[in-house]
Design a protein around this motif. Structure first.
Motif: not given
Lengths: 119, 114
Positions: B46-70
């Motif tokens: 696992a890298l990330f578990v994301m739940t909230l719209n607009g959420d952004e998570k980061k682990k070292g050089r890796i990051s993720a964003t989430l758009n639940t509306k689209e």
């Protein structure tokens, strides 16, 4: 250290035979899952369990069964192995849902996989 | 059955370059979006578990964003290194929540070239 193990790691069997793949975790996780990995399909859910005596069908459950008699183990049984069941099988577990009740918020921890060949 | 799609299927990147790839999922009845990293001959981690719209998570050089509306998530890797070579999987809960198993995309296979 807590871990999740699978056995055997490799197995060759013949069409029509019953096969059981073992999965054992020492994290005391309530939730356990079985997936299969095939080229072109990625990981697909076979069965899952929320706890002892609970089992649920996943996307590709036909020809497979599971039983959950304790927290640590979720064996996967192929009732009558078919060549289409040649695959790599992964077991996973995840912690009990938190107060939000949303267990899908929790990451899953995967075992090392079992490569099954059905001839 | 939930439809989780990832693009591109594979990606070759020069060492030191930054890269990103996409996960698309149904925006209705969203509960969570998982990212996993899967190295050859190993198990998914696992890298990330994301739940909230607009959420952004980061682990070292890796990051993720989430758009639940689209219904999409991006995974970014900054300054790629050879050890970043792996297949990156995204997944959503199979039946929409609880402690369900996951429906995975087919993955993006990332190869970092020295």
């Amino acid at each position: 250290d807590a871990e999740i193990t699978q056995s055997p790691r490799h197995k060759i069997t013949e069409t029509g035979r019953q096969v059981t793949l073992a999965c054992h975790q020492t994290w005391n996780h309530n939730n356990m899952f079985w997936y299969r990995q095939d080229l072109g399909h990625g990981l697909r859910l076979i069965h899952y369990s929320y706890g002892v005596q609970d089992t649920n069908k996943g996307e590709v459950s036909d020809g497979y069964s599971v039983s959950r008699s304790n927290t640590e183990d979720l064996p996967l049984t192929l009732e009558s192995a078919a060549s289409s069941q040649t695959s790599v099988y992964f077991c996973a577990s995840s912690p009990t849902p938190g107060t939000s009740g949303k267990g899908s918020y929790n990451e899953q921890f995967f075992g090392p996989g079992t490569r099954l060949t059905v001839l | 059955i939930l439809n989780v799609e990832q693009s591109p299927q594979s990606l070759h990147v020069q060492e030191g370059d930054s890269t990103n790839f996409t996960c698309s999922f149904p925006s209705s009845n969203f509960y969570a979006l998982h990212w996993y990293r899967w190295e050859t001959a190993k198990s998914p981690e696992a890298l990330f578990v994301m739940t909230l719209n607009g959420d952004e998570k980061k682990k070292g050089r890796i990051s993720a964003t989430l758009n639940t509306k689209e219904g999409y998530s991006y995974l970014y890797i900054k300054g790629s290194q050879p050890e970043d070579s792996a297949t990156y999987l995204c997944a959503c809960p199979y039946s929409g929540g609880g402690a369900d198993g996951l429906t995975f995309g087919k993955g993006t296979h990332l190869i970092i070239q020295p």
